[in-house]
Scaffold this active site. Structure first.
Site, PDB file in Angstrom:
ATOM      1  N   ASN A  30      -9.051 -23.145 -11.142  1.00 22.28           N
ATOM      2  CA  ASN A  30      -8.161 -22.137 -11.729  1.00 22.28           C
ATOM      3  C   ASN A  30      -6.837 -22.122 -10.971  1.00 22.28           C
ATOM      4  OD1 ASN A  30      -8.300 -20.113  -9.477  1.00 22.28           O
ATOM      5  ND2 ASN A  30     -10.467 -20.261  -9.991  1.00 22.28           N
ATOM      6  N   ARG A  31      -5.943 -21.257 -11.362  1.00 17.92           N
ATOM      7  CA  ARG A  31      -4.569 -21.283 -10.854  1.00 17.92           C
ATOM      8  C   ARG A  31      -4.351 -20.578  -9.520  1.00 17.92           C
ATOM      9  NH1 ARG A  31      -1.042 -23.108 -14.564  1.00 17.92           N
ATOM     10  NH2 ARG A  31      -1.688 -23.055 -16.746  1.00 17.92           N
TER      11      ARG A  31
END
Ligand code: CTP
Ligand code: CA
Length: 210
Positions: free
Chosen positions: A22-23
């Site tokens: 994820n970011r």
């Protein structure tokens, strides 16, 4: 006080060259570690895969997957008298059911499905089965109904505080140096602030470990 802080994303391996992630940049967790040291605390920082320098004075344990992070948290709780745990990491909620030993080839496939199974919820395991009795702080990164979801996580995961951030706004939150947070206490206390992650980290540390 000795603080345990988790930070960054996790990588869940699909095969030797691919992963699900994820970011999360890890910046908020590292800022919290730095702020805790500045406030005179000891810090064990359990970091997922991020390219960030270790703040001076911090003991860092690098991990890759959600399962590795769970094990590192459990070991840290056994090895040190942790007074406050801040679980800031963006842990993957699901991981591939199997990890291929060799690189998966595209030849002969017109569709590709990866079966995912749930990971263990580290924050949700802190009280039981991990038996942690200190101050427990969670994070809630949300894109809608931020305070509703955050206060649900506060109760459900038996936290003392939850730090809610709205990650739908461009320029703050994920991968940014700035953030906007609302800190909810289980006693009903609440404050909101925006600014640099470093300044917000100082305020969060003062609230949860001051
Ligand atoms: N968390 C954790 N272990 C997991 C998943 C989440 O420790 N396997 C922690 C995060 O570090 C954060 C809190 O739980 O402190 C909330 O994470 P979040 O992803 O916002 O909540 P979830 O309970 O995973 O729910 P959802 O992703 O569906 O919003
Ligand atoms: Ca999640």
């Amino acid at each position: 006080m000795h603080l345990l802080i988790t930070a960054g994303p996790t990588h869940e391996a699909i095969d030797p060259v691919r992963f699900i992630s994820n970011r999360s940049s890890g910046k908020m967790g590292f800022a919290l570690a730095e702020a805790a040291i500045a406030a005179g605390h000891e810090v064990t920082l359990i970091a997922g895969p991020v390219q960030l320098p270790t703040p001076e004075g911090v003991t860092r344990i690098d991990v890759t997957s959600a399962a590795d992070m769970f094990d590192a948290v459990e070991r840290t709780l056994n090895d040190h008298p942790i007074g406050c745990a801040i679980l800031c990491a963006a842990v993957a909620d699901f991981t591939p059911a199997t990890t291929a030993g060799q690189k998966i080839k595209k030849t002969g496939k017109d569709k590709m499905t990866i079966e995912l199974v749930p990971t263990k919820d580290i924050l949700g395991s802190m009280r039981d089965p991990l038996g942690f009795n200190g101050t427990l702080v969670g994070f809630a990164a949300e894109t809608t109904d931020v305070l509703t979801y955050a206060s649900d996580k506060l109760t459900r995961k038996r936290c003392d505080f939850i730090v809610a951030n709205d990650v739908s706004q461009p320029g703050i939150g994920f991968d940014s140096n700035d953030n906007a947070v609302t800190v909810l206490g289980k006693d009903g206390s609440q404050w909101s602030a925006s600014g640099s992650k470093r300044d917000l980290a100082t305020r969060v540390i003062a609230t949860v470990a001051g």
